[in-house]
Design an enzyme around this catalytic site. Structure first.
Site, PDB file in Angstrom:
ATOM      1  N   ALA A 129      10.863  94.562 -23.800  1.00 53.76           N
ATOM      2  CA  ALA A 129      10.394  93.347 -23.128  1.00 53.76           C
ATOM      3  C   ALA A 129      10.606  92.133 -24.015  1.00 53.76           C
ATOM      4  O   ALA A 129       9.939  91.981 -25.040  1.00 53.76           O
ATOM      5  CB  ALA A 129       8.924  93.497 -22.770  1.00 53.76           C
ATOM      6  N   GLY A 136      14.499  82.578 -21.501  1.00 48.30           N
ATOM      7  CA  GLY A 136      15.545  83.512 -21.093  1.00 48.30           C
ATOM      8  C   GLY A 136      16.543  83.700 -22.211  1.00 48.30           C
ATOM      9  O   GLY A 136      16.283  84.406 -23.183  1.00 48.30           O
ATOM     10  N   SER A 137      17.695  83.021 -22.100  1.00 43.83           N
ATOM     11  CA  SER A 137      18.715  83.122 -23.145  1.00 43.83           C
ATOM     12  C   SER A 137      18.183  82.657 -24.491  1.00 43.83           C
ATOM     13  O   SER A 137      18.567  83.162 -25.539  1.00 43.83           O
ATOM     14  CB  SER A 137      19.933  82.281 -22.764  1.00 43.83           C
ATOM     15  OG  SER A 137      20.556  82.822 -21.626  1.00 43.83           O
ATOM     16  N   ASP A 251      24.820  93.680 -31.100  1.00 41.85           N
ATOM     17  CA  ASP A 251      26.218  93.980 -31.424  1.00 41.85           C
ATOM     18  C   ASP A 251      26.583  95.388 -30.960  1.00 41.85           C
ATOM     19  O   ASP A 251      27.754  95.697 -30.745  1.00 41.85           O
ATOM     20  CB  ASP A 251      26.460  93.852 -32.934  1.00 41.85           C
ATOM     21  CG  ASP A 251      26.280  92.408 -33.389  1.00 41.85           C
ATOM     22  OD1 ASP A 251      26.255  91.514 -32.523  1.00 41.85           O
ATOM     23  OD2 ASP A 251      26.168  92.182 -34.603  1.00 41.85           O
ATOM     24  N   GLU A 377      21.590  91.164 -21.385  1.00 43.96           N
ATOM     25  CA  GLU A 377      22.079  91.277 -22.772  1.00 43.96           C
ATOM     26  C   GLU A 377      22.873  90.034 -23.183  1.00 43.96           C
ATOM     27  O   GLU A 377      23.788  90.113 -23.969  1.00 43.96           O
ATOM     28  CB  GLU A 377      22.955  92.526 -22.954  1.00 43.96           C
ATOM     29  CG  GLU A 377      22.226  93.841 -22.764  1.00 43.96           C
ATOM     30  CD  GLU A 377      21.184  94.073 -23.840  1.00 43.96           C
ATOM     31  OE1 GLU A 377      20.007  94.040 -23.483  1.00 43.96           O
ATOM     32  OE2 GLU A 377      21.546  94.277 -25.009  1.00 43.96           O
ATOM     33  N   GLY A 378      22.508  88.888 -22.623  1.00 46.03           N
ATOM     34  CA  GLY A 378      23.188  87.626 -22.955  1.00 46.03           C
ATOM     35  C   GLY A 378      24.176  87.275 -21.871  1.00 46.03           C
ATOM     36  O   GLY A 378      25.140  88.003 -21.655  1.00 46.03           O
TER      37      GLY A 378
END
Lengths: 400, 364
Positions: A129, A136-137, A251, A377-378
């Protein structure tokens, strides 16, 4: 040595998971697209059995076959994970995200937990979470707080868009222990379901990946043991080490999302090709691209894009296996695969015509499913920002 | 062996070619373009690296090394990064040597290879493209017909590099419905070489239209003689080469635009600090990488002895489209400066146009 042909061990894993995709996921893909929020109980067989998905070790039955002939070459964990993930995504992304015990929180625990924490939570299904209504981003701006009170942390805040919120057993919560310290104050905490003050507020209704549940948690004076903090408790002023550590897990997870996108795109292209060939369109990679029908031309370009995104994904994973810093490549893979997966699945629905928008086929579902892969995830835009800062050697202050 | 890491030899050759390009190509590329000419000394220097003849057995003048399409792709990218015309010109004889070495008969190899596998760069060439609408390399309109033990060729070819100076031209034509290659002597009376062509780009590269009218050649100059040749394999190799070249041209545009964007100040800060510009640069960065990986993938397929029809095809169409996109972005990021010939990005844009259009201009 540059060689881009997958070794036999990888092809074995690929074909094994392709079986799971086709025989376990596909038959129930539509069922759980419709039965949103219902746990896909058919996935219970995968609990615990998926240790091999990450390629850590191939499952016993397939490893046994070639025992006397050890593989001359095998790939690392990240590559095997990416190959497996593409197959799962090819089966069904929503179901893949619902495999018991394979939450993002599990990845975080595996990466940074202490031995005691691993003992206690390693077998639990863990969600992650991070996102909040106003964060957000920009995950460095979260406002959920954790305050140490004696032997307990007291958590307050709201977390949204938590994958597996209903099904998981524990949640890894991001919170700040010192709001004045900015990113340096952000830590992650393991909160068990059933803890007083920890409430699942609602479940979302989504565009796609409906087999996967997404929920909101509210933390109100939620008290957890002191030892549930993941990693170090120390707040180093102006040091974003801890935050960067968490970002670093991206990554590894970004190529995974890219791999899911490769899988969905492949599924859509495969159906499109099947229908095109049934309709008499021959696809033989032969004639000049300008001398063929527009459908064939479009198909070839889409397939070329799939090839490109897959190779970027492989490269990012391969670098991680070889202990090379792959932040740039991970973002490249995510940016390209996220965007192109979305475009490919859209285009396949168009090429399929009425079959593409009918619920009789899965193409329309894949178009809906794929869209999330350019977001979580972005987002694609965040990935572009990371790539641009990296190649231009600009700081986050210079390129905002 | 799976991996993205260059071997020691591959790294060495990349550095060697990269240095040569930096020393003798990049700075002169503008002048070469304006003068429409590449100094022969520069070509000779690249030829002396020996890449184009490395695979040819020593008895024919080569080094007898193992064929490595991946290595050739690396070399072509480096050369094209310097200048696309230079990349094509410097490796031109390989277009003739490779098919001959791989598909020629013993007699053909003995006769022709020593002529071109020499220390001095000696032009010979390949003619695939044709000057008509709807041209398709797999459906050449040039026809070969058997007649009294000879072969008669009829048709037109265009964009034949160095056709004027080459002593031999390998011509693609259809014989009994099958695509094959034929060796034509420059002095054959049935062969006419037109005036030098003028094109949108590749100014320094001499190209010609040629006409074959009842051009009679001996049957033993049919590549592979009675058994013919594997034309599709040649196409695969040239398609991979074109995508390697596209990668090089795109990389040149990307790197130039990237550095420019960091220096160019507008509204008080470098334009690279704006997302509109920065995101274009990010896209250029990963598309160059995509083109390169697809080229390598196809090349490594060939290198491991597999058929690369699909991979070569996809790499070429991808590079064709993306080279246009990336080089277009290059001009756009420089704005007005990108449009003037003082800067190289307009040249990359003009040259890049030919990646998707042309076939058979280089080989891996």
């Amino acid at each position: 040595m540059i060689g881009l042909e997958l070794p036999k061990s990888a092809l074995q894993l690929k074909s094994m998971l392709n079986n799971v995709a086709i025989n376990l996921f596909r038959p129930i893909a539509r069922k759980y697209d419709e039965a949103e929020h219902e746990y896909p109980k058919e996935l219970d067989v995968m609990r615990g059995a998926m240790g091999g998905l990450g390629g850590r070790r191939p499952p016993e039955d397939s490893a046994g076959k070639g025992k006397d002939k050890p593989e001359s070459e095998s790939l690392g964990t990240n590559m095997m994970t990416i190959i497996g993930t593409e197959e799962m995504g090819y089966g069904d992304t929503g179901l893949m995200l619902s495999i018991p015990g394979r939450g993002l929180g599990n990845a975080a625990i595996a990466a940074v937990a202490t031995e005691e924490q691993k003992q206690k939570f390693g077998d639990k299904w863990a969600a992650m979470a991070i996102t909040e209504p106003e964060s957000g981003s920009d995950s460095g701006s979260i406002t959920t707080t954790a305050v140490l009170d004696g032997d307990e942390w007291v958590l307050n805040g709201e977390k949204i868009f938590v994958t597996c919120a209903d099904r998981c057993e524990v949640v890894v919560i991001w919170a700040t222990v010192d709001p004045s310290a900015g990113k340096a104050g952000i830590k992650s905490f393991i909160v068990e379901k059933g803890t007083p003050g920890f409430k699942l507020e609602k479940l979302e209704y989504k565009l796609g990946i409906r087999a996967s549940d997404t929920g909101t948690f509210v933390l109100k004076d939620c008290r957890i043991p002191k030892e549930n903090l993941l990693g170090s408790a120390e707040v180093k002023k102006r040091s974003t080490e801890g935050f960067k550590g968490v970002m670093k897990t991206f990554d590894n997870t970004r190529p995974m999302v890219a791999a899911m996108s490769n899988g969905v795109a492949r599924a859509a292209l495969e159906l499109t090709r099947e229908k095109m060939e049934e309709g008499g369109c021959k696809l033989d990679y032969h004639r000049n691209i300008n001398n063929i029908g527009s459908m064939e031309k479009e198909y070839y370009m889409l397939e070329a894009n799939l090839e490109a995104m897959r190779l970027l994904t492989y490269k990012a994973a391969w670098m991680a296996d070889n202990k090379e810093f792959n932040s740039l490549e991970a973002s490249m893979a995510k940016a390209k695969a996220g965007r192109c997966g979305t475009l490919i699945t859209q285009k396949c629905c168009e090429l399929l015509g009425p079959l593409g928008i009918s619920q009789k086929y899965l193409a329309e579902k894949w178009m809906r499913d794929s869209k999330i892969l350019d977001i979580f995830e972005g987002t694609g835009q965040i990935q572009h920002l990371i790539i641009a800062r990296n190649v231009l050697k600009l700081s986050s202050k210079e390129l905002r | 062996m799976f991996g993205f890491l260059m071997s020691k030899e591959q790294k060495m050759i990349k550095e060697e070619v990269g240095k040569l390009v930096k020393d003798i190509v990049i700075e002169d590329a503008h002048d070469m373009d304006e003068n429409g000419e590449i100094p022969i000394e520069a070509i000779q220097k690249a030829w002396s690296l020996g890449a184009s003849v490395s695979k040819v057995p020593e008895e024919y003048g080569g080094y007898g090394m193992t064929d490595s399409p991946v290595e050739t792709a690396i070399i072509l990218e480096e050369l094209a990064y310097g200048d696309m015309s230079f990349a094509i010109a410097a490796t031109l004889p390989a277009l003739f040597i490779f098919p001959l070495e791989e598909m020629g008969t013993e007699d053909q190899k003995k006769k022709y290879l020593p002529l071109y596998c020499k220390e001095t760069y000696t032009p010979c060439t390949l003619a695939i493209n044709e000057p008509h609408f709807g041209f398709d390399p797999v459906e050449p309109k040039t026809l070969a017909v058997k007649k009294n033990g000879s072969i008669i060729l009829n048709g037109q070819k265009c964009f034949v590099p160095a056709a004027e100076k080459a002593s031999h031209i390998m011509v693609a034509a259809s014989l009994d419905g099958k695509n094959e290659l034929f060796i034509v002597d420059r002095n054959n009376p049935g062969l006419t070489v037109s005036e030098r062509e003028k094109n949108i780009g590749l100014y320094p590269l001499e190209t010609y239209e040629i006409t074959l009218s009842d051009c009679e050649i001996p049957a033993e100059d049919r590549l592979g003689e009675g058994r013919g040749c594997d034309y599709d394999k040649v196409l695969q190799k040239t398609r991979i080469a074109m995508s390697a070249i596209g990668t090089g041209v795109s990389r040149a545009s990307y790197e130039f635009a990237r550095e420019y964007a960091k220096d160019r100040v507008q509204f008080g800060e470098p334009i690279a600090h704006r997302q509109t510009i920065a995101f274009m640069i990010a896209e250029m960065a990963y598309e160059v990488e995509c083109m390169r990986l697809m080229t390598w993938k196809a090349a490594s397929k060939l290198e491991t002895g597999h058929d690369a029809k699909r991979e070569a095809y996809l790499a070429k169409i991808y590079a064709g489209e993306m080279t246009m996109k990336v080089t277009d972005y290059g001009v756009q990021i420089l704005g007005g400066h990108g449009y003037v010939r003082e800067y190289p990005v307009e040249r990359y844009y003009r040259n890049g146009r030919s990646i998707s259009v042309l076939e058979g201009m280089a080989i891996v």
